[in-house]
Design a protein around this motif. Structure first.
Motif, PDB file in Angstrom:
ATOM      1  N   ASP A   1       0.833  -1.203   0.000  1.00  0.00           N
ATOM      2  CA  ASP A   1       0.000   0.000   0.000  1.00  0.00           C
ATOM      3  C   ASP A   1       0.870   1.255   0.000  1.00  0.00           C
ATOM      4  O   ASP A   1       2.102   1.190  -0.027  1.00  0.00           O
ATOM      5  N   GLU A   2       0.239   2.447   0.077  1.00  0.00           N
ATOM      6  CA  GLU A   2       0.950   3.726   0.020  1.00  0.00           C
ATOM      7  C   GLU A   2       1.963   3.889   1.144  1.00  0.00           C
ATOM      8  O   GLU A   2       2.931   4.627   1.030  1.00  0.00           O
ATOM      9  N   GLU A   3       1.740   3.206   2.277  1.00  0.00           N
ATOM     10  CA  GLU A   3       2.630   3.337   3.432  1.00  0.00           C
ATOM     11  C   GLU A   3       3.706   2.250   3.465  1.00  0.00           C
ATOM     12  O   GLU A   3       4.462   2.149   4.427  1.00  0.00           O
TER      13      GLU A   3
ATOM     14  N   ASN B   1       3.177  -0.997   3.497  1.00  0.00           N
ATOM     15  CA  ASN B   1       2.712  -2.224   4.161  1.00  0.00           C
ATOM     16  C   ASN B   1       2.233  -3.232   3.134  1.00  0.00           C
ATOM     17  O   ASN B   1       1.552  -2.862   2.176  1.00  0.00           O
TER      18      ASN B   1
END
Length: 89
Positions: free
Chosen positions: A82-84, A86
């Motif tokens: 994901d964007e972070e 993760n």
């Protein structure tokens, strides 16, 4: 006599590679280790016998590290980040 030969064959393989004939829950399978020993570098290595994955319907499924290797590879290929950063399965 053939039963003895079959048992002898199983003794020669890694015990974690043998699939138990006894029914087991996903939780019981998740706790089994195929490898639990130091490697040549001295690091302690643990490899699970079963990899537990979640089906699209939310149900958990235990995949055997030998018998289900292709399906495990498919699950890993489906992983996304994901964007972070993760990992999302």
């Amino acid at each position: 006599m053939e039963d003895n030969k079959e048992k002898e064959i199983h003794r020669a393989v890694n015990p974690g590679d043998v699939i138990s004939e006894e029914p087991q829950t996903v939780e019981e399978k998740a706790q089994q280790l195929a490898v639990d020993s130091p490697d040549i570098t001295g690091d302690h290595i643990q490899v699970p016998t079963y990899f537990v994955v979640k089906e699209p319907n939310g149900e958990e499924k235990a995949l055997h590290h030998v018998k289900d290797a292709e399906e495990i590879s498919d699950v890993i290929r489906q992983a996304r980040v994901d964007e972070e950063g993760n990992r999302v399965w």
